[in-house]
Design a protein around this motif. Structure first.
Motif, PDB file in Angstrom:
ATOM      1  N   PRO A  89       0.806  -1.228   0.000  1.00 28.65           N
ATOM      2  CA  PRO A  89       0.000   0.000   0.000  1.00 28.65           C
ATOM      3  C   PRO A  89       0.840   1.280   0.000  1.00 28.65           C
ATOM      4  N   THR A  90       2.073   1.201   0.515  1.00 29.12           N
ATOM      5  CA  THR A  90       2.908   2.412   0.548  1.00 29.12           C
ATOM      6  C   THR A  90       3.842   2.455  -0.666  1.00 29.12           C
ATOM      7  N   GLY A  91       3.575   1.586  -1.654  1.00 30.58           N
ATOM      8  CA  GLY A  91       4.532   1.387  -2.743  1.00 30.58           C
ATOM      9  C   GLY A  91       4.728   2.556  -3.700  1.00 30.58           C
ATOM     10  N   ALA A  92       3.900   3.588  -3.578  1.00 32.95           N
ATOM     11  CA  ALA A  92       4.050   4.719  -4.510  1.00 32.95           C
ATOM     12  C   ALA A  92       4.987   5.791  -3.967  1.00 32.95           C
ATOM     13  N   ILE A  93       5.292   5.695  -2.671  1.00 31.70           N
ATOM     14  CA  ILE A  93       6.103   6.768  -2.065  1.00 31.70           C
ATOM     15  C   ILE A  93       7.362   6.194  -1.419  1.00 31.70           C
ATOM     16  N   GLU A  94       8.259   7.071  -1.045  1.00 29.79           N
ATOM     17  CA  GLU A  94       9.383   6.682  -0.183  1.00 29.79           C
ATOM     18  C   GLU A  94       9.728   7.867   0.700  1.00 29.79           C
ATOM     19  N   LEU A  95      10.576   7.603   1.682  1.00 26.35           N
ATOM     20  CA  LEU A  95      10.903   8.676   2.619  1.00 26.35           C
ATOM     21  C   LEU A  95      12.366   9.080   2.430  1.00 26.35           C
ATOM     22  N   GLU A  96      12.563  10.345   2.059  1.00 27.89           N
ATOM     23  CA  GLU A  96      13.915  10.886   1.935  1.00 27.89           C
ATOM     24  C   GLU A  96      14.347  11.298   3.332  1.00 27.89           C
ATOM     25  N   VAL A  97      15.308  10.552   3.865  1.00 23.31           N
ATOM     26  CA  VAL A  97      15.612  10.703   5.289  1.00 23.31           C
ATOM     27  C   VAL A  97      16.514  11.915   5.544  1.00 23.31           C
ATOM     28  N   LEU A  98      16.120  12.699   6.557  1.00 26.04           N
ATOM     29  CA  LEU A  98      16.898  13.884   6.932  1.00 26.04           C
ATOM     30  C   LEU A  98      17.648  13.644   8.237  1.00 26.04           C
ATOM     31  N   ASN A  99      17.105  12.747   9.025  1.00 24.87           N
ATOM     32  CA  ASN A  99      17.599  12.561  10.378  1.00 24.87           C
ATOM     33  C   ASN A  99      17.325  11.138  10.838  1.00 24.87           C
ATOM     34  N   MET A 100      18.236  10.561  11.561  1.00 26.08           N
ATOM     35  CA  MET A 100      17.962   9.192  12.020  1.00 26.08           C
ATOM     36  C   MET A 100      18.581   8.970  13.387  1.00 26.08           C
ATOM     37  N   GLU A 101      17.865   8.222  14.211  1.00 22.84           N
ATOM     38  CA  GLU A 101      18.425   7.842  15.506  1.00 22.84           C
ATOM     39  C   GLU A 101      18.308   6.325  15.630  1.00 22.84           C
ATOM     40  N   ILE A 102      19.411   5.699  16.023  1.00 24.19           N
ATOM     41  CA  ILE A 102      19.342   4.252  16.257  1.00 24.19           C
ATOM     42  C   ILE A 102      18.853   4.042  17.688  1.00 24.19           C
ATOM     43  N   LEU A 103      17.686   3.416  17.834  1.00 19.42           N
ATOM     44  CA  LEU A 103      17.122   3.224  19.175  1.00 19.42           C
ATOM     45  C   LEU A 103      17.650   1.957  19.822  1.00 19.42           C
ATOM     46  N   ASN A 104      17.986   0.990  18.964  1.00 20.85           N
ATOM     47  CA  ASN A 104      18.562  -0.244  19.505  1.00 20.85           C
ATOM     48  C   ASN A 104      19.184  -1.052  18.373  1.00 20.85           C
ATOM     49  N   ILE A 105      20.218  -1.789  18.715  1.00 22.85           N
ATOM     50  CA  ILE A 105      20.851  -2.644  17.714  1.00 22.85           C
ATOM     51  C   ILE A 105      20.289  -4.055  17.854  1.00 22.85           C
ATOM     52  N   SER A 106      20.625  -4.923  16.920  1.00 22.94           N
ATOM     53  CA  SER A 106      20.111  -6.293  16.986  1.00 22.94           C
ATOM     54  C   SER A 106      21.174  -7.260  16.505  1.00 22.94           C
ATOM     55  N   LYS A 107      21.203  -8.427  17.131  1.00 24.12           N
ATOM     56  CA  LYS A 107      22.035  -9.504  16.588  1.00 24.12           C
ATOM     57  C   LYS A 107      21.401  -9.930  15.270  1.00 24.12           C
ATOM     58  N   THR A 108      22.179 -10.564  14.405  1.00 25.79           N
ATOM     59  CA  THR A 108      21.584 -11.061  13.159  1.00 25.79           C
ATOM     60  C   THR A 108      20.551 -12.117  13.525  1.00 25.79           C
ATOM     61  N   PRO A 109      19.317 -11.945  13.090  1.00 22.63           N
ATOM     62  CA  PRO A 109      18.285 -12.918  13.484  1.00 22.63           C
ATOM     63  C   PRO A 109      18.584 -14.302  12.904  1.00 22.63           C
ATOM     64  N   PRO A 110      18.161 -15.357  13.622  1.00 18.98           N
ATOM     65  CA  PRO A 110      18.480 -16.729  13.190  1.00 18.98           C
ATOM     66  C   PRO A 110      17.721 -17.176  11.939  1.00 18.98           C
ATOM     67  N   PHE A 111      16.738 -16.415  11.502  1.00 20.45           N
ATOM     68  CA  PHE A 111      16.040 -16.712  10.243  1.00 20.45           C
ATOM     69  C   PHE A 111      15.549 -15.394   9.675  1.00 20.45           C
ATOM     70  N   THR A 112      15.222 -15.381   8.399  1.00 24.19           N
ATOM     71  CA  THR A 112      14.798 -14.115   7.796  1.00 24.19           C
ATOM     72  C   THR A 112      13.388 -13.759   8.254  1.00 24.19           C
ATOM     73  N   ILE A 113      13.272 -12.472   8.624  1.00 30.24           N
ATOM     74  CA  ILE A 113      11.985 -12.012   9.131  1.00 30.24           C
ATOM     75  C   ILE A 113      11.265 -11.310   7.992  1.00 30.24           C
ATOM     76  N   GLU A 114      10.742 -12.142   7.101  1.00 27.89           N
ATOM     77  CA  GLU A 114       9.981 -11.635   5.960  1.00 27.89           C
ATOM     78  C   GLU A 114       8.782 -12.558   5.801  1.00 27.89           C
ATOM     79  N   ASP A 115       7.900 -12.238   4.848  1.00 27.74           N
ATOM     80  CA  ASP A 115       6.698 -13.062   4.687  1.00 27.74           C
ATOM     81  C   ASP A 115       7.074 -14.525   4.481  1.00 27.74           C
ATOM     82  N   GLU A 116       8.038 -14.762   3.607  1.00 24.46           N
ATOM     83  CA  GLU A 116       8.570 -16.122   3.429  1.00 24.46           C
ATOM     84  C   GLU A 116       9.829 -16.207   4.265  1.00 24.46           C
ATOM     85  N   THR A 117       9.922 -17.248   5.091  1.00 24.97           N
ATOM     86  CA  THR A 117      11.119 -17.337   5.926  1.00 24.97           C
ATOM     87  C   THR A 117      11.862 -18.636   5.665  1.00 24.97           C
TER      88      THR A 117
END
Ligand code: ASP
Length: 591
Positions: A89-117
């Motif tokens: 549904p958001t496929g027509a737009i994108e966000l041009e980033v001006l500012n970013m804050e990393i709130l937390n880091i993550s270990k590489t997850p043990p499997f892919t977190i996508e619709d198909e895993t």
């Protein structure tokens, strides 16, 4: 502030807006001079874009340092995408980033977190909180919530009240083993977790709290399968001063409402079938009626013609599979026969008759039967040119079960069990009792509180053994697409009849008093006629979504060994705890 919008919200109309989003980094693509990141939360995915041209170098570097599942907040401007993705549904737009804050880091997850895993079952269960980040799993949990809300609303709007019943109780006989909980304050004694709130909801009717419901956890210690969990949820209901007819109508109304609310599907009135017919015509008390293919009994036509296998069988019965004569070579049929002979099904053999397009009739038992005979079978079964008939024989119950498996397999192979097609059915007039040859005892077909039909009461009070086997109950199941979704009954509300039922089920008067004295006692204080039903809530979720497994609809399910892989339960408890519970004392005394 963490967000002005969620990750599924932005559209073309938002172009030019400055917004803040927060979420997880699903994946990134780095083209060197340009980089994209998919930012995900439970509402969707928004693409972030970083470009050499516009992004300050430090910010670009920060974007490059992000790993999968890092948690970030970004601020930026909504712009139109040059190549749009019409799959999201958001496929027509994108966000041009001006500012970013990393709130937390993550270990590489043990499997892919996508619709198909790529994660296997056990791994996903161990990291269920990561599996739950995946969209399809989240959608299942969200669906469950909607279904629960719609259930509560409907039942409450129709005058039901939700009452919580206790979890630490005494055994309830729903036919499984109890999970037990030791009592510290009463050493050597145990609570049982409810297999259902059955006795409590009946007591609520005695109490006058007519029209009870509860969305409630039940616990049954039995062998597990894909559609079973040791703890599961029921929509549990009970009503006073009701007939079976009123109960069926009320809960048909609920079911139709839930289908409409969640899927937008309008169900027609539910057909009804007696238990005897279901078993005779489909070999099962939960037939899948998305396709017909009923059983046709051939004893009269097939016996007495010199084919010993059929002559020595209690039942000769077949199904007609439309248009499949030409599609099945002898080799295919041999394979199918082997499939039927596997220990899971245990058929001795499989007889076929092919009614060819050219009018020919070919059969594996052609030696024993004339064309005339086989034509008569075909007529009885409604077979036309091009159809194939499969016939099984043997002891009645076993043969019906085997043929039911074959019927379902044909339905699967021919694509007759379509997703999105819903065929509900009330199965009514269940037997009250079931004779178990092995233990030489009667078991309650539903549970011991189920009432025989009014007309059967004299038979139940005075009948002989054979009569008891044939008693019919006011007990019913709701079946949808071959899954048992709900079951219930009109209850016994008379002490003498309840005592008689316990006696038939092999309880001595003392045992009945010890286990169910509280209920029998309550029946002496003006118990109203009452009845109810319980729906398997997890299974209802799965059936509405056309899924075989209930697991995805449970936030934290257990595996097939009944283990919670994530928290590693069940687990050993300390000696001190055991002592405090008096368990080792109890054991020692036993020894
Ligand atoms: N307690 C029953 C069950 O769990 C349902 C009922 O009879 O209402 O199957």
């Amino acid at each position: 502030m963490y967000r002005t919008h969620n990750c599924g919200a932005l559209r073309m109309a938002d172009i030019g807006k400055e917004v803040t989003l927060s979420g997880w980094v699903q994946k990134s693509r780095d083209k060197g001079f340009m980089m994209w990141i998919d930012l995900r939360d439970r509402y969707g995915i928004t693409q972030l874009i970083f470009t050499e041209e516009k992004t300050p170098p430090a910010l670009f570097e920060m974007a490059r340092s992000l790993g999968r599942e890092y948690v970030v907040t970004v601020k930026g401007t909504v712009i139109e995408r040059s190549s749009k993705n019409d799959k999201i549904p958001t496929g027509a737009i994108e966000l041009e980033v001006l500012n970013m804050e990393i709130l937390n880091i993550s270990k590489t997850p043990p499997f892919t977190i996508e619709d198909e895993t790529d994660g296997g079952d056990d791994l996903r269960m161990t990291y269920r909180y990561l599996d739950l980040r995946r969209n399809p799993v989240q959608q299942s949990i969200i669906f469950r919530s909607k279904l629960a809300m719609a259930t509560r609303k409907y039942l409450s709007d129709t005058g039901f009240i939700e009452v919580e019943t206790p979890v630490l109780i005494k055994s309830t006989p729903e036919g499984a083993r109890d999970f037990v909980v030791p009592s510290r304050m009463n050493k050597g004694q145990f609570y049982a977790l409810p297999q259902s709130p059955q006795t409590f909801k009946q007591l609520l009717m005695v109490a006058g709290l007519d029209k009870y419901f509860q969305i409630v956890k039940c616990f049954r210690d039995e062998d597990l399968r894909a559609d079973r969990q040791p703890e599961f949820t029921q929509i549990d209901c009970e009503m006073a001063f009701v007939t079976q007819e009123e109960i069926l109508n009320t809960f048909e109304g609920l079911t139709k409402h839930l289908f409409k609310e969640t899927l937008g599907v309008s169900l027609a009135d539910f057909p009804r079938m007696t238990y005897d017919d279901a078993v005779r015509l489909y070999g099962s008390d939960k037939p899948d009626l998305r396709f017909d293919m009923p059983f046709v009994e051939l004893n009269e036509l097939a016996q007495g013609r010199g084919f010993p296998v059929f002559d020595n069988s209690e039942l000769v019965v077949g199904i007609c599979v439309k248009g499949e004569a030409e599609n099945n070579s002898n080799k295919d049929i041999k394979k199918l026969t082997e499939w039927m002979q596997r220990p899971q099904i245990g058929a001795k053999g499989l007889v076929y008759v092919k009614y060819g397009q050219d009018g020919s009739i070919k059969s594996s038992v052609g030696k024993f039967y004339s064309e005339e005979d086989l034509k008569a079978w075909g007529d009885k079964m409604g077979a036309e040119k091009g159809d194939i008939v499969y016939v099984l024989s043997g002891e009645t119950d076993k043969t019906r079960k085997q043929l039911s498996e074959l019927r379902l397999e044909m339905g699967r192979r021919l694509g007759l069990m379509k997703a999105g097609d819903f065929k509900p059915l009330w199965v009514v007039d269940f037997p009250l009792l079931e004779w178990d040859e092995e233990s030489e005892r009667f078991h309650a077909m539903h549970h011991p509180f189920t009432s025989p039909k009014q007309s059967e009461i004299p038979n139940m009070l005075n009948g002989d053994h054979e009569t008891m086997k044939n008693l019919k109950a006011d007990a019913y199941d709701l079946v949808i697409n071959g899954s048992e979704i709900g079951g219930g009954s009109i209850r016994i509300h008379d002490r003498a009849l309840q005592s008689k039922n316990f006696k038939l089920l092999g309880f001595t008067p003392e045992e009945a008093e010890e286990q169910f004295g509280f209920l029998l006692g309550a029946f002496e204080y003006g118990a109203p006629p009452h009845g109810g039903i319980a729906f398997g809530f997890d299974r209802l979720c799965a059936v509405l979504n056309g899924q075989a497994s209930i697991r995805d609809f449970i936030a934290f399910p257990k595996n097939n060994q009944g283990r919670d892989m994530m928290i590693d339960a069940p687990s050993i408890i300390s000696g001190e705890q055991l002592e405090e519970l008096g368990i080792d004392l109890a054991l020692k005394e036993e020894v």
